[in-house]
Design an enzyme around this catalytic site. Structure first.
Site, PDB file in Angstrom:
ATOM      1  N   TRP A  32       0.854  -1.196   0.000  1.00  0.00           N
ATOM      2  CA  TRP A  32       0.000   0.000   0.000  1.00  0.00           C
ATOM      3  C   TRP A  32       0.887   1.241   0.000  1.00  0.00           C
ATOM      4  CZ3 TRP A  32      -3.048  -4.106   0.564  1.00  0.00           C
ATOM      5  CH2 TRP A  32      -4.415  -3.969   0.322  1.00  0.00           C
ATOM      6  N   TRP A  34       0.740   4.809   0.931  1.00  0.00           N
ATOM      7  CA  TRP A  34       1.203   5.680   2.023  1.00  0.00           C
ATOM      8  C   TRP A  34       1.671   4.860   3.221  1.00  0.00           C
ATOM      9  CZ3 TRP A  34      -2.286   9.270   5.437  1.00  0.00           C
ATOM     10  CH2 TRP A  34      -3.446   8.628   5.856  1.00  0.00           C
ATOM     11  N   GLY A 161      -6.981   7.821   1.955  1.00  0.00           N
ATOM     12  CA  GLY A 161      -6.375   7.063   3.045  1.00  0.00           C
ATOM     13  C   GLY A 161      -7.315   6.977   4.234  1.00  0.00           C
ATOM     14  N   ASP A 163     -10.459   6.125   4.364  1.00  0.00           N
ATOM     15  CA  ASP A 163     -11.452   5.554   3.446  1.00  0.00           C
ATOM     16  C   ASP A 163     -12.911   5.739   3.857  1.00  0.00           C
ATOM     17  OD1 ASP A 163      -8.906   4.557   2.965  1.00  0.00           O
ATOM     18  OD2 ASP A 163      -9.617   2.581   2.368  1.00  0.00           O
ATOM     19  N   ARG A 196     -16.008  -2.174  10.157  1.00  0.00           N
ATOM     20  CA  ARG A 196     -15.746  -1.968   8.725  1.00  0.00           C
ATOM     21  C   ARG A 196     -16.879  -1.177   8.067  1.00  0.00           C
ATOM     22  NH1 ARG A 196     -10.740  -2.540   7.224  1.00  0.00           N
ATOM     23  NH2 ARG A 196     -11.536  -2.762   5.106  1.00  0.00           N
ATOM     24  N   GLU A 393      -4.136  -1.751  14.251  1.00  0.00           N
ATOM     25  CA  GLU A 393      -4.361  -0.854  13.112  1.00  0.00           C
ATOM     26  C   GLU A 393      -4.750   0.535  13.614  1.00  0.00           C
ATOM     27  OE1 GLU A 393      -7.324  -2.418  10.473  1.00  0.00           O
ATOM     28  OE2 GLU A 393      -6.929  -0.938   8.894  1.00  0.00           O
TER      29      GLU A 393
HETATM   30  C1  GLC Z   1      -7.220   0.977   4.929  1.00  0.00           C
HETATM   31  C2  GLC Z   1      -6.930   2.425   5.301  1.00  0.00           C
HETATM   32  C3  GLC Z   1      -5.854   2.977   4.367  1.00  0.00           C
HETATM   33  C4  GLC Z   1      -4.622   2.076   4.411  1.00  0.00           C
HETATM   34  C5  GLC Z   1      -4.981   0.621   4.142  1.00  0.00           C
HETATM   35  C6  GLC Z   1      -3.819  -0.310   4.409  1.00  0.00           C
HETATM   36  O1  GLC Z   1      -7.756   0.876   3.668  1.00  0.00           O
HETATM   37  O2  GLC Z   1      -8.065   3.193   5.240  1.00  0.00           O
HETATM   38  O3  GLC Z   1      -5.493   4.272   4.731  1.00  0.00           O
HETATM   39  O4  GLC Z   1      -3.682   2.517   3.497  1.00  0.00           O
HETATM   40  O5  GLC Z   1      -6.029   0.232   4.987  1.00  0.00           O
HETATM   41  O6  GLC Z   1      -3.358  -0.163   5.718  1.00  0.00           O
END
Ligand code: GLC
Length: 427
Positions: A32, A34, A161, A163, A196, A393
């Site tokens: 992923w 960022w 990011g 989401d 979620r 997380e």
């Molecule tokens: C989720 C988060 C996102 C992140 C991804 C992986 O989708 O919202 O920001 O990059 O998880 O950790």
């Protein structure tokens, strides 16, 4: 403490899939965007070579037009939806077709400066990555701000990011829930569905994906067809901070013309961001470009511009006071949604929980704007949340409980960076 540092390093090692790091096993089995940039800054603290490698592997996914996608699918995995067959991007290494916040150049500068300080400078590697970052920044301005406003727009909530943020609720409600692609959610098999997104929103996420795939992922056509278009302050602020770091690197490598070009773009974004301050709310706001309205939802994004702006004292104080108000009664800060608002949910992701990486950005922003004491409180809160609950997380801000996936890479990287020094040394 060394024990936790060792644990953090062990998580990064366990999530290594060959020069790149997955966010966590199973729930997020690819690279992923960022996440990797934050992880690279974590590696910079003890393994410069591995830090460079993380960004190099991410840059392998860069498109010819400059975009660095939000996911690079280096190896197949059937534990995640939507996979490469849904994205249909036809890139040599399969990737998604959207992007994510451009932390990349911030990470690159950090790695480069650490390399210089430790005598392991790698000019060529830095320069190659600098060029990738520059191409990506140009893409942002060309593809996502074609009218030259200074703010860049997101065409999909996942690009933020954040989401599932309430910031997208109104705009997302206009997007149809119908999809061409059958929705086969895998996320709720890995973590509690209560944490979620809801099914109907998942339909909308995939509807947007189908629409852009039908445009052949052409940025101009997507801009015209987009049913979701938000000029986002969080992304724009990150782009500006990363733009400052890019400008610094252009200076290091004697790229005068590029330095001027970057400075001009930065200045445009700086002015545009400043104009998004709303004094009656004591925070910044994004703009819904299709509705022509401010995004009113009170989320952490409203304070991320502190990262990239030097505010006058009164504005900085007002922002910090508002942030403090949100922190009242919280066990762990910083809540990603204002805790008394109707959309606040302590455990559902991006609708209230505290995230280590967001704290990291806010800590830097508070420092930059004369609130070192508050920055230190945020740093302590992040560290103790992790030491108590592990490398989750994210965290329920009311109870402090670790939520979502466990053994999370960016939480580990944040711990390594935040624990290492007092917060004056973070940036
Ligand atoms: C989720 C988060 C996102 C992140 C991804 C992986 O989708 O919202 O920001 O990059 O998880 O950790």
């Amino acid at each position: 403490m060394t024990k936790y540092i060792d644990e953090a390093k062990a998580i990064l090692a366990a999530n290594d899939r060959g020069g790149y790091t997955v966010p966590t096993d199973r729930l997020y089995p690819f690279q992923w965007n960022w996440d990797s940039a934050f992880v690279a800054m974590g590696f910079a603290a003890y393994d410069i070579d591995r830090a460079y490698r993380e960004l190099e592997r991410l840059a392998e996914g860069q498109w010819a037009d400059g975009m660095i996608p939000h996911i690079v699918f280096h190896q197949p995995s059937d534990s995640y939806f939507p996979g490469p067959d849904v994205w249909r991007t036809n890139h040599v290494i399969p990737t998604s077709g959207i992007t994510q916040p451009p932390i990349f150049a911030m990470a690159l500068r950090k790695i480069y400066e650490t390399a210089v300080a430790t005598g392991s400078v790698a000019n060529e590697r830095t320069l190659t990555l600098y060029e990738a970052a520059l191409k990506w920044h140009r893409w942002w301005y060309r593809a996502r701000d074609p009218e030259g406003t200074g703010l860049v727009a997101l065409l999909h909530p996942w690009e933020s990011g954040s989401d599932n943020s309430p910031a997208w609720d109104i705009a997302l409600a206009r997007v149809p829930t119908t999809t061409e692609t059958p929705v086969v959610r895998k996320d709720i098999g890995h973590v509690n569905p209560q944490m979620r997104p809801r099914d109907e929103d998942y339909g909308r996420f995939i509807h947007l994906l189908d629409t852009y795939a039908a445009c052949g992922w052409d940025p101009v056509e997507q801009w015209q067809k987009a049913e979701f278009k938000i000029a986002d302050i969080q992304t724009s602020a990150i782009l500006l901070k990363a733009g400052e770091d890019l400008h610094y690197l252009a200076g290091v490598f004697g790229r005068g013309g590029e330095a001027d070009e970057i400075a001009t773009l930065n200045e445009r974004t700086r002015q545009a961001l400043k104009a998004q301050w709303r004094s009656h709310l004591s925070r910044f706001v994004s703009r819904d470009l299709l509705a022509g309205e401010d995004v009113a939802a009170a989320t952490q994004a409203g304070f991320i511009p502190l990262l990239a702006l030097d505010l006058d004292e009164a504005t900085a104080d007002a922002a910090a006071a508002e942030m403090r108000r949100w922190c009242k009664g919280m066990k762990v800060v910083f809540p990603t949604t204002e805790p008394t608002s109707a959309s606040f949910e302590a455990k559902r992701y991006w609708r209230g929980p505290a995230w280590a990486i967001i704290n990291w950005l806010l800590i830097n922003g508070l420092h930059r704007n004369g609130h070192a004491g508050f920055a230190e409180e945020l740093r302590q809160s992040t560290i103790s949340a992790i030491e108590t609950e592990g490398f989750a997380e994210y965290f329920d801000p009311k109870t402090g409980e670790g939520c979502g996936g466990l053994g999370f890479s960016w939480t580990a990287a944040t711990y390594i960076v935040l624990e290492k020094a007092d917060s004056s040394a973070i940036q």
